[in-house]
Enzyme design. Structure first.
Site, PDB file in Angstrom:
ATOM      1  N   LYS A  85      35.728 134.256  -6.313  1.00 54.91           N
ATOM      2  CA  LYS A  85      34.799 133.265  -5.763  1.00 54.91           C
ATOM      3  C   LYS A  85      33.411 133.465  -6.355  1.00 54.91           C
ATOM      4  CE  LYS A  85      36.786 132.674  -1.150  1.00 54.91           C
ATOM      5  NZ  LYS A  85      37.053 131.226  -1.261  1.00 54.91           N
ATOM      6  N   ARG A 136      47.611 130.025   2.206  1.00 49.72           N
ATOM      7  CA  ARG A 136      48.873 129.273   2.321  1.00 49.72           C
ATOM      8  C   ARG A 136      50.057 130.137   1.936  1.00 49.72           C
ATOM      9  NH1 ARG A 136      46.611 124.824  -1.757  1.00 49.72           N
ATOM     10  NH2 ARG A 136      44.723 125.512  -0.693  1.00 49.72           N
TER      11      ARG A 136
HETATM   12  N1  BES Z   1      39.291 131.172   2.883  1.00 48.06           N
HETATM   13  C1  BES Z   1      39.168 130.127   1.925  1.00 48.06           C
HETATM   14  C2  BES Z   1      38.739 128.816   2.561  1.00 48.06           C
HETATM   15  C3  BES Z   1      37.265 128.572   2.516  1.00 48.06           C
HETATM   16  C4  BES Z   1      36.625 128.309   1.331  1.00 48.06           C
HETATM   17  C5  BES Z   1      36.533 128.550   3.671  1.00 48.06           C
HETATM   18  C6  BES Z   1      35.268 128.060   1.299  1.00 48.06           C
HETATM   19  C7  BES Z   1      35.173 128.296   3.657  1.00 48.06           C
HETATM   20  C8  BES Z   1      34.540 128.048   2.469  1.00 48.06           C
HETATM   21  C9  BES Z   1      40.507 129.903   1.238  1.00 48.06           C
HETATM   22  O1  BES Z   1      41.262 131.050   1.048  1.00 48.06           O
HETATM   23  C10 BES Z   1      40.193 129.358  -0.109  1.00 48.06           C
HETATM   24  O2  BES Z   1      39.611 130.048  -0.885  1.00 48.06           O
HETATM   25  N2  BES Z   1      40.570 128.102  -0.343  1.00 48.06           N
HETATM   26  C11 BES Z   1      40.296 127.467  -1.580  1.00 48.06           C
HETATM   27  C12 BES Z   1      41.535 126.728  -2.010  1.00 48.06           C
HETATM   28  C13 BES Z   1      41.481 126.228  -3.419  1.00 48.06           C
HETATM   29  C14 BES Z   1      41.491 127.396  -4.378  1.00 48.06           C
HETATM   30  C15 BES Z   1      42.686 125.339  -3.674  1.00 48.06           C
HETATM   31  C16 BES Z   1      39.132 126.492  -1.367  1.00 48.06           C
HETATM   32  O3  BES Z   1      39.099 125.820  -0.339  1.00 48.06           O
HETATM   33  O4  BES Z   1      38.248 126.449  -2.220  1.00 48.06           O
HETATM   34 MN    MN Z   2      40.752 132.074  -0.705  1.00 50.94          MN
END
Ligand code: BES
Ligand code: MN
Ligand code: ZN
Length: 506
Positions: free
Chosen positions: A278, A352
């Site tokens: 991230k 997921r």
């Molecule tokens: N835990 C995150 C969801 C999330 C992202 C919550 C940003 C709050 C802010 C999840 O594991 C994630 O990283 N999801 C990705 C999915 C994407 C890679 C398809 C997202 O939402 O960016």
């Molecule tokens: Mn994630």
């Protein structure tokens, strides 16, 4: 905080402050407000006449009448009668409690907001009044060297009608218990990742199970290997803290085979994104990525107050999502517990994968219904902001049940689509599914991925990424973990328990 029910008149209570809610419409004062007005020789009437206090929602005013059993009366506005509901009661109670705390008040006597002129059902209004007060007092002080202002020590809820004593007492106990369960979830969410890894989350689960007299099992790596939980194992591989799979089980005697409710919570104790790292901005917030697990644990901690006459199983797949020499890589293929192969296109779409194994495990319990809670996508917040979680289900009856619980608890849900057409994007050339596709419609794409693993079960998915963390202080929640889902789940299980009881009686 100690919470008690007292009978009689609020104006007789020797405490540091009385709290009185006022409906905004200028009508004649009634009930407790009238009693306090009389005791203060018309002070409430005076401030309303002067226009200094109208009862506007969340407005507060402190009166200092003389010669009474209290030094202060805190007035709190309930807003117009037509807009008054249980959530407004909760917020108003929280607002009054803030005022009290700012004044250094240690003991409070409150009327039940909304039960008089507001026209709300007294027990529900009592529960909401207590919930708001307890939720509004929450502070996360575990890492502060200087103690925050002293909290309220005692809350007295005043019920003047003795014939309702027992019901109000129960409602008040439920309100305090449910709000404390939400605060427990908040503590877990606010705890830094350094102090809450999968094993320590499991330790919390064991402690909660002990307190609520539940069965608990924690699977380690060897057991997950034997079972074939390839997805949890793969996501957990990059961390020095190995993954766990937590199973909590409330199994009342005699009802074991009738009905099983399964509740699943995503438990990523920290989400760096893994190899698909991230960006650094705001990454510290990803300690909240076990918000689903926290909701499930909080719910179980208060489950004895509901005592459902059916089985309730909690499943928590928990990992730390880290990059590293052993970490899962883009292009890797994982085999989930139900045998599905998933090509990993983004290691940051880890939630997921965990839920895939958990849903497959749920199927083995032949559940009546399954609900999962997960901080799954950033996209759900783009869609809904921070005031509602996404509700994904094709089961209309279940959607109605959950929406009813959402309305009663003030933890809002809003439906988003789950159409099969979206699944085309999630097909893999190499395996059965991809774990991540485009950005657009991201919350639904994630939900459609889960749908594959939930096939044949009555199931709803709640994407709580939007609500598990509050970016702003609100009367009933501080910035940080909200405990979202705890009261919603308790309300939902209570509704199911009540409808089972009604069915048996008829
Ligand atoms: N835990 C995150 C969801 C999330 C992202 C919550 C940003 C709050 C802010 C999840 O594991 C994630 O990283 N999801 C990705 C999915 C994407 C890679 C398809 C997202 O939402 O960016
Ligand atoms: Mn994630
Ligand atoms: Zn995540």
């Amino acid at each position: 905080m100690q919470v008690q029910v007292k009978h009689g008149n609020v104006a007789a209570r020797p405490v540091a402050a009385w709290v009185v809610g006022i409906v905004e419409d200028g009508g004649a004062l009634r009930g407790a407000a009238l009693a306090v007005d009389r005791a203060t020789r018309g002070a409430i009437t005076s401030v309303r006449r002067a226009g200094d206090f109208t009862g506007r929602f969340l407005e507060t005013l402190v009166l200092y009448p003389r010669g009474l059993r209290t030094r202060r009366v805190i007035l709190v506005g309930l807003g117009p009668r037509a807009e008054l509901d249980l959530h407004r009661v909760r917020l108003a109670a929280a607002q009054a409690a803030h005022k009290a705390r700012a004044l250094g008040v240690a003991t409070l006597a409150t009327v039940i907001h909304g039960a008089g002129r507001g026209g709300l059902e007294p027990e529900r209004a009592a529960q909401a009044t207590v919930e708001g007060t307890v939720l509004g007092q929450y502070r996360f002080g575990a890492y502060r060297t200087r103690a925050p202002e002293a909290p309220l020590r005692r809350l007295e809820v005043i019920e003047h009608d003795a014939s309702r004593a027992r019901q109000v007492r129960e409602a008040v106990a439920r309100g305090a218990g449910w709000a404390e369960a939400a605060c427990l979830a908040r503590d877990l969410v606010n705890t830094p990742g350094q102090d809450l890894d999968p094993e320590r989350l499991a330790a919390h689960a064991r402690e909660i199970a002990r307190g609520a007299r539940l069965k608990v099992e924690v699977f380690g790596v060897p057991q997950m290997e034997r079972l074939g939980m390839g997805a949890v194992l793969a996501v957990g591989r990059g961390s020095v803290h190995p993954p766990r799979f937590i199973v909590l089980d409330h199994r009342p005697a005699g009802h074991a085979r009738e009905e099983t409710v399964v509740v699943i919570g995503k438990g990523v104790t920290f989400d760096t994104g893994g190899i698909s790292l991230k960006p650094k901005e705001g990454m510290q917030r990803m300690k909240y990525d076990m918000g689903g697990a926290a909701a499930v644990l909080g719910m179980f901690s208060a489950l004895p107050s509901v005592a459902p006459p059916f089985r309730v199983v909690g499943l928590i797949p928990t990992v730390e999502n880290m990059p590293g020499g052993r970490a899962l890589k883009p292009g890797d293929i994982v085999r989930t517990l139900d045998g599905t192969t998933v090509e990993v296109t983004n290691t940051d779409a880890e939630g997921r994968l965990l839920l895939a194994d958990a849903l497959a495990y749920a199927r083995r319990l032949s559940p009546t219904v399954v609900v999962d809670l997960a901080t799954l996508t950033g996209a759900v917040t783009i869609a809904l902001g921070h005031l509602a979680a996404g509700l994904f289900t094709e089961d209309e009856a279940l959607a109605r049940e959950l929406s009813g619980a959402a309305a009663a608890s003030g933890e809002r849900l809003w439906p988003l689509p789950l159409w099969n057409e979206y699944a085309a994007e999630m097909r893999s050339d190499t395996g059965d599914l991809l774990n991540s596709a485009g950005r657009e419609g991201g919350a639904t794409l994630a939900a459609v991925f889960l749908k594959h693993f939930a096939r044949g079960m009555r199931w709803a998915h709640l994407d709580i990424a939007s609500t598990a963390w509050s970016p702003a202080d609100r009367p009933h929640e501080r910035r940080g973990g909200t405990g979202f889902g705890v009261r919603l789940l308790l309300e939902w299980l209570s509704l199911r328990a009540a409808s089972r009881a009604a069915a048996r009686a008829s």
